[in-house]
Design an enzyme around this catalytic site. Structure first.
Site, PDB file in Angstrom:
ATOM      1  N   GLY A  72       0.765  -1.400  -0.051  1.00 41.60           N
ATOM      2  CA  GLY A  72       0.210  -0.043   0.384  1.00 41.60           C
ATOM      3  C   GLY A  72       0.892   0.997  -0.306  1.00 41.60           C
ATOM      4  N   THR A  73       2.009   0.870  -1.109  1.00 44.70           N
ATOM      5  CA  THR A  73       2.813   2.300  -0.929  1.00 44.70           C
ATOM      6  C   THR A  73       1.630   3.544  -1.917  1.00 44.70           C
ATOM      7  OG1 THR A  73       3.556   1.780  -2.595  1.00 44.70           O
ATOM      8  CG2 THR A  73       5.522   1.346  -0.866  1.00 44.70           C
ATOM      9  N   ASN A  74       1.265   3.691  -2.386  1.00 46.16           N
ATOM     10  CA  ASN A  74       0.825   4.610  -3.411  1.00 46.16           C
ATOM     11  C   ASN A  74      -1.335   4.527  -1.991  1.00 46.16           C
ATOM     12  OD1 ASN A  74       1.164   5.554  -5.538  1.00 46.16           O
ATOM     13  ND2 ASN A  74       1.161   3.505  -6.985  1.00 46.16           N
ATOM     14  N   ILE A  98      -9.040  -8.304 -10.502  1.00 46.80           N
ATOM     15  CA  ILE A  98     -10.163  -7.887 -11.569  1.00 46.80           C
ATOM     16  C   ILE A  98     -11.984  -8.247 -11.407  1.00 46.80           C
ATOM     17  CG2 ILE A  98     -10.968  -8.506 -13.764  1.00 46.80           C
ATOM     18  CD1 ILE A  98      -7.953 -10.330 -14.412  1.00 46.80           C
ATOM     19  N   LEU A  99     -11.977  -6.714 -11.157  1.00 44.84           N
ATOM     20  CA  LEU A  99     -13.428  -6.961 -10.740  1.00 44.84           C
ATOM     21  C   LEU A  99     -14.651  -7.366 -12.244  1.00 44.84           C
ATOM     22  CD1 LEU A  99     -12.711  -3.275  -9.432  1.00 44.84           C
ATOM     23  CD2 LEU A  99     -12.803  -5.329  -8.103  1.00 44.84           C
ATOM     24  N   ASN A 122      -7.462   4.302 -10.833  1.00 41.46           N
ATOM     25  CA  ASN A 122      -6.694   3.008 -10.730  1.00 41.46           C
ATOM     26  C   ASN A 122      -5.124   3.889 -11.390  1.00 41.46           C
ATOM     27  OD1 ASN A 122      -5.081   0.668 -10.510  1.00 41.46           O
ATOM     28  ND2 ASN A 122      -5.721  -0.716 -12.564  1.00 41.46           N
ATOM     29  N   MET A 144      -5.176  -6.532  -6.529  1.00 41.32           N
ATOM     30  CA  MET A 144      -5.065  -7.425  -7.781  1.00 41.32           C
ATOM     31  C   MET A 144      -5.997  -7.912  -7.478  1.00 41.32           C
ATOM     32  SD  MET A 144      -1.669  -6.571  -8.049  1.00 41.32           S
ATOM     33  CE  MET A 144      -1.246  -7.603  -9.188  1.00 41.32           C
ATOM     34  N   HIS A 191      -1.533   2.445 -13.384  1.00 41.41           N
ATOM     35  CA  HIS A 191      -0.679   1.782 -13.925  1.00 41.41           C
ATOM     36  C   HIS A 191       0.669   2.357 -14.560  1.00 41.41           C
ATOM     37  CE1 HIS A 191      -0.561  -1.852 -16.654  1.00 41.41           C
ATOM     38  NE2 HIS A 191      -0.280  -0.800 -17.420  1.00 41.41           N
TER      39      HIS A 191
END
Length: 325
Positions: free
Chosen positions: A19-21, A98-99, A113, A96, A115
């Site tokens: 969770g660095t972002n 896929i919704l 999101n 990680m 990327h």
């Protein structure tokens, strides 16, 4: 849009690991003038390090392992946690999973999101190795809206990172990650603030108004106005009002069918409509734009209704013919 009571948008962050972002987003949200607040950090791994950081910083958390659950059931539980926390936006930060298309559809335009490439280059995995192998001069990161197609949503912001001759994917990834931490909070802040930005709202109105047949824009009393007909004899059917005459509203002024409709809408939905100074006496209603949950399809309908009230009959037939198809 930001919550008007607190002035800040409410954001849920979905994570899977360190969770660095998420941390970058969280600490940026605590700077003066921040446009958003993080109301929940949710993970599909109860052991995710990001949860420990969030708890230490006093942020509500939710964790549910996805193993043994259908994708739809897990999505539903994560979504329920976000809505229960009052989230208006969901931000993916190293999530990680896929919704499901249904989940993505419900949050269209409200899920972001990041990327690690300069999209549309290198969607998917192994972005850094692919950029190095291609001999690219730069890699980077992209913040985008989430859609059903992987890494294909509208780009909201990018940052470039130079690729060094001695780079390995790991070395490049470390520098891109630093760049991500600068990019994500800034883009998120700009995005959730758009609903209070007069220029952005005007551009939306302009796009919808000028899509109607034989319309053009003309300034009137310092405001953008939209007319149907010729430059010489056209009639106004809409005005863009930016807090004019002391009101707190940024609004679209359009013609009502009657004063009864105007008064009824203003009384029943004061959060959405107001009676504008001067114009209101002539049957124009103010559709408030700087508020949460603006339905732009409804705004388009108001523009068309008002356009039809002043359009010459021969021009109105053009729209009728288009509607027939």
């Amino acid at each position: 849009m930001p919550d008007l009571a607190s002035g800040r948008a409410k954001v849920a962050v979905f994570v899977s690991g360190k969770g660095t972002n998420m941390a970058a987003l969280l600490y940026a949200s605590r700077l003066p003038g921040a446009a958003y607040e993080i109301v929940l950090v949710a993970a599909n791994d109860p052991e995710a390090e990001a949860l420990t950081l969030a708890k230490a910083e006093g942020v509500a958390t939710f964790a549910l392992a996805h193993k043994g659950m259908t994708r739809a059931d897990h999505d539903a539980a994560m979504e329920r946690a976000a809505t229960d926390a009052g989230a208006q936006y969901i931000v993916l930060a190293g999530y990680m999973r896929i919704l499901t298309p249904a989940f993505v559809s419900r949050w269209a335009g409200r899920m972001l999101n990041i990327h690690p490439s300069l999209l549309p280059e290198y969607p998917g995995l192994d972005t850094h190795a692919r950029a190095i192998a291609a001999g690219d001069s730069h890699a980077g990161a992209t913040v985008h809206l989430v859609t059903e197609e992987l890494d294909a949503g509208e780009t909201l912001g990018q940052v470039k990172v130079a690729i060094w001759p001695t780079d390995t994917p790991e070395k490049l990834a470390n520098r891109v990650r630093v760049a991500e931490h600068q990019l994500y909070p800034r883009v998120l802040s700009e995005y959730v603030s758009r609903g209070n930005d007069p220029q952005w709202l005007l551009e939306r109105v302009r796009e919808l108004a000028l899509a109607l047949p034989q319309t053009h824009e003309r300034e009137s009393h310092g405001s953008a106005g939209f007319r149907v007909g010729t430059e010489k004899s056209g009639k106004f059917f809409a005005y863009f009002s930016d807090q004019h005459h002391g009101t707190p509203h940024i609004s679209l002024l359009v013609k009502c069918s009657s004063m009864d409709e105007l008064e009824g809408l203003v009384e029943a939905q004061p959060q959405a409509y107001h009676k504008p100074a001067y114009y209101g006496a002539s049957g124009w209603i103010g559709v408030i734009l700087n508020r949460p949950g603006v339905d732009w399809d409804d705004v388009a309908d108001w523009l068309e209704r008002s356009w039809r009230r002043v359009a010459p009959r021969n021009i109105a037939k053009l729209l009728d013919a288009a509607d027939a198809f």
